[in-house]
Structures are given as C-alpha cells and as structure tokens.
Design an enzyme around this catalytic site. Sequence first.
Site, mmCIF file in Angstrom:
data_model
loop_
_atom_site.group_PDB
_atom_site.id
_atom_site.type_symbol
_atom_site.label_atom_id
_atom_site.label_comp_id
_atom_site.label_asym_id
_atom_site.label_seq_id
_atom_site.Cartn_x
_atom_site.Cartn_y
_atom_site.Cartn_z
ATOM 1 N N ASN A 7 -11.682 12.912 23.457
ATOM 2 C CA ASN A 7 -11.507 11.309 23.216
ATOM 3 C C ASN A 7 -10.247 10.964 24.269
ATOM 4 O OD1 ASN A 7 -11.023 8.656 22.175
ATOM 5 N ND2 ASN A 7 -10.802 9.269 20.287
ATOM 6 N N ARG A 91 -16.175 10.834 23.756
ATOM 7 C CA ARG A 91 -16.376 9.466 23.234
ATOM 8 C C ARG A 91 -16.183 8.458 24.162
ATOM 9 N NH1 ARG A 91 -11.844 5.916 20.245
ATOM 10 N NH2 ARG A 91 -13.290 4.399 19.547
ATOM 11 N N HIS A 180 -17.059 1.298 16.199
ATOM 12 C CA HIS A 180 -16.918 2.262 15.232
ATOM 13 C C HIS A 180 -18.308 2.853 14.721
ATOM 14 C CE1 HIS A 180 -13.148 0.049 13.301
ATOM 15 N NE2 HIS A 180 -12.775 1.080 14.248
ATOM 16 N N ARG A 241 -4.593 -7.021 14.476
ATOM 17 C CA ARG A 241 -5.430 -7.801 15.101
ATOM 18 C C ARG A 241 -5.922 -9.075 14.054
ATOM 19 N NH1 ARG A 241 -9.509 -3.420 16.639
ATOM 20 N NH2 ARG A 241 -8.088 -2.097 17.665
ATOM 21 N N GLU A 384 -15.893 11.356 12.978
ATOM 22 C CA GLU A 384 -16.417 10.999 14.364
ATOM 23 C C GLU A 384 -16.666 12.075 15.300
ATOM 24 O OE1 GLU A 384 -14.837 6.646 15.089
ATOM 25 O OE2 GLU A 384 -13.394 7.775 13.798
#
Length: 402
Positions: A7, A91, A180, A241, A384
Amino acid sequence: MKVLVINAGSSSLKYQLIDMDTKAVMAKGLCERIGIDGKLTHQGNKTEEKYKADIAMPTHSDAIKAVIDILLDKEWGVISDMSEIDAVGHRVVHGGEYFADSVIITDKVIKAIEACIPLAPLHNPPNLTGINACREVMGDVPMVAVFDTAFHQSMPQKSYMYAVPYEYYQKYKIRRYGFHGTSHKYVSQQAAEMLGRPIESLKLITCHLGNGSSIAAIDGGRSVDTSMGFTPIDGLPMGTRSGNIDPSIIEFLAEHENMSAAEVINILNKKSGMLGISGVSSDFRDLDVAINEGNNRAALAKDMFNTSVKKIIGSYIAEMGGVDAIIFTAGVGENDRSVRWDVCEHMEYLGIKIDPEKNKYRGRQMDISIDYARVRVLVIPTNEELVIAQDTERLVKEAQAK
Ligand code: AMP
C-alpha cells in the site's frame, strides 16, 4: 502461495507478507519518509519485537529494496529467497469506470490507472510509483491491482449519478464512485459466514467508521449505494472531512474569506469534521476524553457523526426495502461502543436492538444484538490486506491455469 501486499503512499509504503495456505501474516511493516531520509519499521512472526532502522530511501524503489532485504534478513527475515514471493498485490485507490474487479497488472492496466489520475490526484500517482518500483526491483513476479472503488461499480445508475447536467458525466465521468470497497466487501462476506446464509440472500448495511468513514448498502452481495462519492469527502462527517455540505458554502467562504475554491476544499478535507466542530481533535478517543471533561463542542461533534450514520442507515433500509444485518467495522466501528449504541438507539421499531452487555466488547468479531432482534448488529474487524492477498491469489491462479 505467499503474497506481498503493498500500500504505497506519497512518502510511505506499508507492506504485509501473507501465507495464503494458512492466511497467516508472516511479516508486516512500514517505510516512512521516502524521498526525505527513510525509516523502516518491521515485524516478523518470530518475535513480538519490532525492528526499526534509518535506511536511506531516496525513491520508492529503494523502499522496496529495503523491504526485500529485511524479508530476507537472517535475524528478522521470514523467507530465504526472493523467489518465495509468488505474487504482489497492490492497493490502488481509483479504478474509475475501468475496473469492477481486481486485475493482473499489465502495461494496459497501468495506462488505465494513469487515466484515473485526474479523479484521484493525491492517491493514484504514489500507488503507481509503488507498482513501478516493484516491477523494477522484483522483475516479472505477477502483480495484481486491487481498487478501493471496484466493489461499488455494481451500483445502479440512479445511485451513482449526481443530478448535474448529464454532459458532465459524459465529458468528465463526474459521478459517485465510492471508496473503502475492499473493506465493505470483506465484512459483508464475513457477515454472511457469521449468519450462515448465502450472501445472495442478504441485505446488509456495512458501516466502515474510522478516520475516514463510509457506509454501503449491499444487496445480494453487490454494492447498490454508498456514502462516499466523486471523492472521499462526500457522505458522513469524518475525522477532518466535512462530509456532504451545501455546495453554495464553497463559493460563500471563498468570497468572504478571500480564498480560492481549492483552498476552501482543502479546509473541508483537512480542518473540518470532528476536528473542525470540536476544535479538539480528529481522533475519537480524544473526543471522549474532552466529552468527559465537559467539552460541549466535542459532544456536538460526536452527536453529529452518530446522527449522520443513523440517517444513512435509515435511508439504505428504505432503498433496499429492508435489512438483515448492520455491520460496524474500522477503528471507530470496531472499538467505540458509544457510537454503536447511539447509532442503533430508538430503532427497535425496525427490529434493531443492541445488547448493552455484548456491546461492551471491542475489536473482536461478534453479534451484539439482543437474542430476539430481527436485524442482527455485527462487529467485524476489517482486513483489507487479506482481501488484496485473496484477490491476488485468485487472479494469479486463474492466469496460471490458462
Ligand atoms: P482507522 O481510520 O480505521 O484506523 O480508525 C481511526 C479512528 O479509530 C480514530 O479516530 C481512533 O480514535 C478510533 N479508535 C481507535 N481505537 C479506539 C477506541 N478504543 N475507542 C474509540 N475510538 C477508537
């Protein structure tokens, strides 16, 4: 088969080496400060102890070399030859409309990932750098790209379109993509296993609540709606956010604070959400400390978050015409019992009721609903990296069988 999961970020690179026969993580670690100086943190499966070293990493290729070196190291390593790594899974954040599944990386695939850079200018370039670095250092080891967006490509057009002139979708592919995806896919499959029912028969709502948060409506194993949109700013308020806001606020702030639209968006990405409302922190643990000390704005931030999660769950139940299970995952979803409690409170009329005793546990896979509840509420730690490794194994085996 042993799969190396990568990743890559702009100055960091996370890795895990997974043995797919046992699903065991053989080693994992992190390269940081790539292009600045370089730091490696590594943990093998022989000891709990972590290896930490300053290693010069001017480029991502140097970081990959450092990862290979430590995986081969006599003391800290877990393999004796690089050829033991059968495949690499990367990823990649954005696959646009090109990819509805993971894919074996070829030159054509790299071109398509490059074509998605305008959609994810901060993420796709470092992901590509990681892929190119691996190709340089590891030669022709098969590599697979696993996209955050791919799982949501099954959404119907009525869910993914924004009601702006259709030509902008045609010209620029402006639409909801969702993110996601690997996490939503993993926990939905785990949920089906926990419930002992085929995923094709289930209506699920998966809540990935962490520093970044999104919710997905999954009907019969396919994502039919999700809260993040064209970019990961959409949907819920998050650590920093804003989540969705009236777009007129952007122009208003630009004018009154003498900022460009890009500067306002930067504030909506980095200084809003839990941090912006509380003025304390983006971290839910810090918010809890502040709330205990009587900080009203920290309490307001969490209330806003919980209410937003509840609203989206409600809307997805309406959209799917029911729900069999609601799943909580990621840092907040797995650990924060007050979030789970507040989100599910007063939903008995829908068949949703959490058992306060079961809800006390954190970070472990379990059904936390009361015994007779019609809708099961599940906590499922996400993984993940395992999804990336599984997809990589599947595609590489399929290619080898051809
Ligand atoms: P993630 O992005 O999935 O790593 O999640 C990070 C978020 O999870 C941060 O806001 C953390 O505060 C939150 N988190 C992690 N552990 C806990 C915990 N024990 N209780 C509450 N929140 C937690």
